[in-house]
Design a protein around this motif. Structure first.
Motif, PDB file in Angstrom:
ATOM      1  N   GLY A 129      50.465  15.273  54.910  1.00  0.00           N
ATOM      2  CA  GLY A 129      50.571  14.909  53.504  1.00  0.00           C
ATOM      3  C   GLY A 129      49.237  14.633  52.849  1.00  0.00           C
ATOM      4  O   GLY A 129      48.251  14.303  53.514  1.00  0.00           O
ATOM      5  N   ALA A 130      49.209  14.799  51.540  1.00  0.00           N
ATOM      6  CA  ALA A 130      47.956  14.676  50.782  1.00  0.00           C
ATOM      7  C   ALA A 130      47.325  13.302  50.924  1.00  0.00           C
ATOM      8  O   ALA A 130      46.104  13.182  51.032  1.00  0.00           O
ATOM      9  N   ARG A 131      48.138  12.234  50.938  1.00  0.00           N
ATOM     10  CA  ARG A 131      47.567  10.884  51.055  1.00  0.00           C
ATOM     11  C   ARG A 131      46.978  10.645  52.435  1.00  0.00           C
ATOM     12  O   ARG A 131      46.189   9.715  52.624  1.00  0.00           O
ATOM     13  N   ALA A 132      47.361  11.466  53.401  1.00  0.00           N
ATOM     14  CA  ALA A 132      46.813  11.356  54.763  1.00  0.00           C
ATOM     15  C   ALA A 132      45.699  12.383  54.987  1.00  0.00           C
ATOM     16  O   ALA A 132      45.354  12.692  56.117  1.00  0.00           O
ATOM     17  N   ALA A 133      45.145  12.916  53.889  1.00  0.00           N
ATOM     18  CA  ALA A 133      44.001  13.836  53.911  1.00  0.00           C
ATOM     19  C   ALA A 133      44.346  15.242  54.372  1.00  0.00           C
ATOM     20  O   ALA A 133      43.465  16.005  54.763  1.00  0.00           O
ATOM     21  N   GLN A 134      45.633  15.630  54.320  1.00  0.00           N
ATOM     22  CA  GLN A 134      46.002  17.018  54.637  1.00  0.00           C
ATOM     23  C   GLN A 134      45.667  17.878  53.430  1.00  0.00           C
ATOM     24  O   GLN A 134      46.182  17.657  52.336  1.00  0.00           O
ATOM     25  N   VAL A 135      44.784  18.852  53.623  1.00  0.00           N
ATOM     26  CA  VAL A 135      44.353  19.717  52.527  1.00  0.00           C
ATOM     27  C   VAL A 135      45.230  20.962  52.447  1.00  0.00           C
ATOM     28  O   VAL A 135      45.704  21.334  51.377  1.00  0.00           O
ATOM     29  N   VAL A 136      45.449  21.625  53.576  1.00  0.00           N
ATOM     30  CA  VAL A 136      46.339  22.790  53.623  1.00  0.00           C
ATOM     31  C   VAL A 136      47.701  22.315  54.123  1.00  0.00           C
ATOM     32  O   VAL A 136      47.800  21.810  55.243  1.00  0.00           O
ATOM     33  N   PRO A 137      48.755  22.444  53.323  1.00  0.00           N
ATOM     34  CA  PRO A 137      50.067  21.930  53.720  1.00  0.00           C
ATOM     35  C   PRO A 137      50.773  22.845  54.711  1.00  0.00           C
ATOM     36  O   PRO A 137      51.831  23.417  54.439  1.00  0.00           O
ATOM     37  N   HIS A 138      50.173  22.991  55.854  1.00  0.00           N
ATOM     38  CA  HIS A 138      50.694  23.788  56.963  1.00  0.00           C
ATOM     39  C   HIS A 138      50.215  23.070  58.219  1.00  0.00           C
ATOM     40  O   HIS A 138      49.020  22.797  58.353  1.00  0.00           O
ATOM     41  N   VAL A 139      51.128  22.730  59.123  1.00  0.00           N
ATOM     42  CA  VAL A 139      50.776  21.916  60.293  1.00  0.00           C
ATOM     43  C   VAL A 139      49.614  22.547  61.068  1.00  0.00           C
ATOM     44  O   VAL A 139      49.665  23.714  61.448  1.00  0.00           O
TER      45      VAL A 139
END
Length: 201
Positions: A129-139
């Protein structure tokens, strides 16, 4: 269920899905279990053209449920991404068989990154998730070598999560590192195969 707020763009424009599609699993692979024909998951040189995608992708592994490729904005030399082949936004979306395949490959790829870079300390980081610093929303999992001398990064609090000052991967360096990683991965798999088939005393 996918939360629309977590989708920065639709799956058909996902860069990791594009890489997975450009480096498919050849039909000759049996894949009755994660341990069958694993060496075939390492693309041979003629299958490894970085220009199959734009921007270029430097693929190390194209397995049944997992693909691995160099980060094009690496924090350090050898920064590798290990992603699900199918579009999964968060770890909670990953299916059981995909999890088994990821669990099989992660330690092997960590050894490969260490051997190729000569760096024995590394982070394995995965953000959801974005708040957890995930930039590309793909595992995807980051394997980030931690050499004794780290590059100067302005925002040190985010370095573990992949943010901060990062330079683009040079295409020539990327091709060279990925080739070396593929060779080392084949060697690792060969060693594992010999150990598995060694006679028991």
């Amino acid at each position: 269920m996918v939360n629309e707020l977590d989708l920065h763009y639709p799956p058909d424009t996902c860069p990791f899905c594009n890489i997975a599609a450009a480096f498919p699993v050849p039909s000759r692979r049996l894949w009755t279990s994660p341990f069958v024909d694993v060496a075939d998951a390492v693309p041979i040189e003629r299958e490894s053209d970085p220009e199959k995608t734009s921007p270029s992708s430097f693929v190390v592994l194209a397995a049944k449920d997992v693909v691995a490729f160099l980060d094009i904005l690496p924090m350090t030399k050898g920064h590798l991404l290990v992603a699900t082949r199918e579009h999964r936004v968060k770890v909670s979306d990953v299916e059981a068989e995909e999890s088994r395949d990821m669990g099989f490959w992660l330690p092997i790829l960590a050894r490969v990154v260490s051997q190729v870079t000569g760096v024995t300390d590394y982070n394995i980081v995965q953000n959801n998730g974005a708040r957890a610093a995930q930039v590309v929303p793909h595992v995807h999992f980051h394997i980030i070598p931690r050499p004794e001398t780290m590059p100067q990064i302005q925002n040190k609090s985010w370095t573990m999560f992949g943010r901060g000052q990062r330079d683009e991967l040079d295409d020539e360096d990327g091709a060279s590192i990925a080739k070396e990683m593929r060779q080392m991965l084949r060697s690792e798999l060969s060693i594992m195969d010999r150990r598995a088939n060694a006679p028991k005393l």
